[in-house]
Design a protein around this motif. Structure first.
Motif, PDB file in Angstrom:
ATOM      1  N   LYS A 165      -9.700  -0.064 -10.977  1.00 17.75           N
ATOM      2  CA  LYS A 165     -10.374   0.914 -10.125  1.00 17.75           C
ATOM      3  C   LYS A 165     -10.577   0.363  -8.722  1.00 17.75           C
ATOM      4  CE  LYS A 165     -14.604   3.696  -9.793  1.00 17.75           C
ATOM      5  NZ  LYS A 165     -15.898   4.030 -10.461  1.00 17.75           N
ATOM      6  N   GLN A 180       1.777   6.720  -7.119  1.00 20.33           N
ATOM      7  CA  GLN A 180       0.899   7.850  -7.402  1.00 20.33           C
ATOM      8  C   GLN A 180       1.686   9.153  -7.467  1.00 20.33           C
ATOM      9  OE1 GLN A 180      -2.117   8.736  -4.368  1.00 20.33           O
ATOM     10  NE2 GLN A 180      -3.652   8.867  -5.989  1.00 20.33           N
ATOM     11  N   LYS A 207       1.231   4.447  -2.991  1.00 23.90           N
ATOM     12  CA  LYS A 207       1.247   5.897  -2.765  1.00 23.90           C
ATOM     13  C   LYS A 207       2.466   6.511  -3.445  1.00 23.90           C
ATOM     14  CE  LYS A 207      -1.345   5.718   1.575  1.00 23.90           C
ATOM     15  NZ  LYS A 207      -2.601   6.208   0.967  1.00 23.90           N
ATOM     16  N   LEU A 234      -5.118   2.450  -2.095  1.00 20.00           N
ATOM     17  CA  LEU A 234      -4.849   3.863  -1.816  1.00 20.00           C
ATOM     18  C   LEU A 234      -5.811   4.472  -0.797  1.00 20.00           C
ATOM     19  CD1 LEU A 234      -4.106   5.096  -5.454  1.00 20.00           C
ATOM     20  CD2 LEU A 234      -2.454   4.928  -3.587  1.00 20.00           C
ATOM     21  N   ASP A 235      -7.085   4.047  -0.853  1.00 20.80           N
ATOM     22  CA  ASP A 235      -8.110   4.699  -0.027  1.00 20.80           C
ATOM     23  C   ASP A 235      -8.740   3.783   1.008  1.00 20.80           C
ATOM     24  OD1 ASP A 235      -7.750   7.040  -1.598  1.00 20.80           O
ATOM     25  OD2 ASP A 235      -9.081   6.186  -3.135  1.00 20.80           O
ATOM     26  N   GLY A 236      -8.386   2.503   0.989  1.00 19.33           N
ATOM     27  CA  GLY A 236      -8.928   1.588   1.981  1.00 19.33           C
ATOM     28  C   GLY A 236     -10.375   1.194   1.752  1.00 19.33           C
ATOM     29  N   GLU A 237     -10.890   1.341   0.528  1.00 20.26           N
ATOM     30  CA  GLU A 237     -12.259   0.949   0.222  1.00 20.26           C
ATOM     31  C   GLU A 237     -12.296  -0.556  -0.056  1.00 20.26           C
ATOM     32  OE1 GLU A 237     -13.991   3.258  -2.900  1.00 20.26           O
ATOM     33  OE2 GLU A 237     -13.276   5.172  -2.068  1.00 20.26           O
ATOM     34  N   LYS A 258      -7.057  -0.030  -6.921  1.00 14.63           N
ATOM     35  CA  LYS A 258      -6.535   1.273  -6.480  1.00 14.63           C
ATOM     36  C   LYS A 258      -7.327   1.802  -5.291  1.00 14.63           C
ATOM     37  CE  LYS A 258      -4.463   3.328 -10.649  1.00 14.63           C
ATOM     38  NZ  LYS A 258      -4.559   4.485 -11.575  1.00 14.63           N
ATOM     39  N   ALA A 259      -8.648   1.652  -5.337  1.00 15.89           N
ATOM     40  CA  ALA A 259      -9.493   2.153  -4.248  1.00 15.89           C
ATOM     41  C   ALA A 259      -9.144   1.468  -2.939  1.00 15.89           C
ATOM     42  CB  ALA A 259     -10.968   1.934  -4.592  1.00 15.89           C
ATOM     43  N   TRP A 260      -8.808   0.187  -3.006  1.00 18.32           N
ATOM     44  CA  TRP A 260      -8.430  -0.539  -1.793  1.00 18.32           C
ATOM     45  C   TRP A 260      -7.029  -0.162  -1.331  1.00 18.32           C
ATOM     46  CZ3 TRP A 260      -9.284  -2.588   2.560  1.00 18.32           C
ATOM     47  CH2 TRP A 260      -8.381  -3.460   3.158  1.00 18.32           C
ATOM     48  N   LYS A 273       0.841  -1.207   0.000  1.00 18.33           N
ATOM     49  CA  LYS A 273       0.000   0.000   0.000  1.00 18.33           C
ATOM     50  C   LYS A 273       0.873   1.252   0.000  1.00 18.33           C
ATOM     51  CE  LYS A 273      -3.839  -2.287   2.350  1.00 18.33           C
ATOM     52  NZ  LYS A 273      -4.696  -2.360   3.559  1.00 18.33           N
TER      53      LYS A 273
END
Length: 264
Positions: free
Chosen positions: A197, A163, A160, A204-207, A200-202, A156
């Motif tokens: 998508k 990015q 970052k 970078l953003d923890g979704e 990346k959401a998981w 993770k």
């Protein structure tokens, strides 16, 4: 590494038998010049063995330890024994084992480090990118592949960094080795309509990836990692075949990509 569990059992082998010329029963009085020369030749004689013989002797001394490869070294009578990604050195009779760096004093090269780098190289063009999750950062100029576990904190952190660096196409080989939950998340990512998508959401953003079901090439992914001797995540493979184990800082990644040039 796993062979080290045999260290205690092999302590006597590491010590080895003393050479004949060290026998206390030999006279200490000076010997005739011819006799001294004969002794010198005996001491400096090098025992030669084939790789097959070295492997047989090693495995006889350390039952259960499988040797991957045996090779000669530039040092006469010293042989390289590879066990997975571990390197050991032994004499022809495997009476002595050494672990550590083999240095060429003339070139000042660390031959062990050089060999380990060689072993870690991967032919990027041979990677099965069709079973990877493709993501594009920026214009995607540079290419790299990464073995990642969904629950790997260092992975993770590396995303970052990606990015921040930008202009990179990343092929993620899902490699769930940390927990059963990693396997579930890998399935949900692979089966998502938009893999990149959701991934990346998981990362970078923890979704959390939504539940999804489909056929996942998990066996192929795990077999690929084992074949390339991936032992942890992230394992990063660059377009030139070089590999870095572990997350990289932004500075280190930018320097590496710059050294490869555009399109690599």
């Amino acid at each position: 590494m796993y062979w080290k569990s045999l260290a205690a059992a092999g302590a006597a082998l590491l010590i080895g038998a003393g050479p004949a010329w060290a026998d206390e029963t030999q006279p200490s009085a000076p010997q005739p010049e011819a006799a001294q020369e004969a002794v010198r030749q005996e001491v400096t004689a090098v025992t030669i063995a084939t790789p097959e013989q070295i492997q047989e002797r090693f495995e006889a001394r350390f039952p259960g330890v499988e040797v991957s490869e045996v090779r000669d070294t530039p040092f006469d009578g010293l042989y390289e024994i590879r066990i997975g990604r571990d390197l050991l050195y032994a004499d022809a009779n495997v009476d002595f084992l050494l672990q550590g760096a083999l240095i060429d004093t003339q070139s000042r090269k660390d031959l062990t480090a050089q060999r380990l780098e060689e072993l870690s190289r991967v032919a990027f063009s041979d990677l099965p990118l069709e079973i990877a999750v493709k993501q594009v950062y920026g214009d995607g100029t540079h290419q790299l592949a990464v073995f990642e576990d969904p629950n790997c904190g260092y992975c993770k952190r590396f995303h970052k960094t990606l990015q921040e660096v930008g202009d990179t196409t990343v092929y993620t080989f899902l490699f769930p080795i940390l927990s059963d939950d990693s396997t579930v998340k890998s399935r949900n990512v692979w089966c998502a309509k938009d893999q990149a998508k959701v991934w990346k959401a998981w990362m970078l953003d923890g979704e959390t990836p939504p539940e999804a079901e489909c056929d996942v090439p998990l066996d192929d992914l795990m077999a690929l990692g084992r074949r390339l001797m991936v032992e942890g995540t992230p394992a990063i493979v660059f377009a030139d075949g070089s590999r870095v184990n572990g997350a990289m800082t932004q500075e280190a990644l930018e320097e590496k990509l710059a050294s490869l040039g555009k399109g690599s």
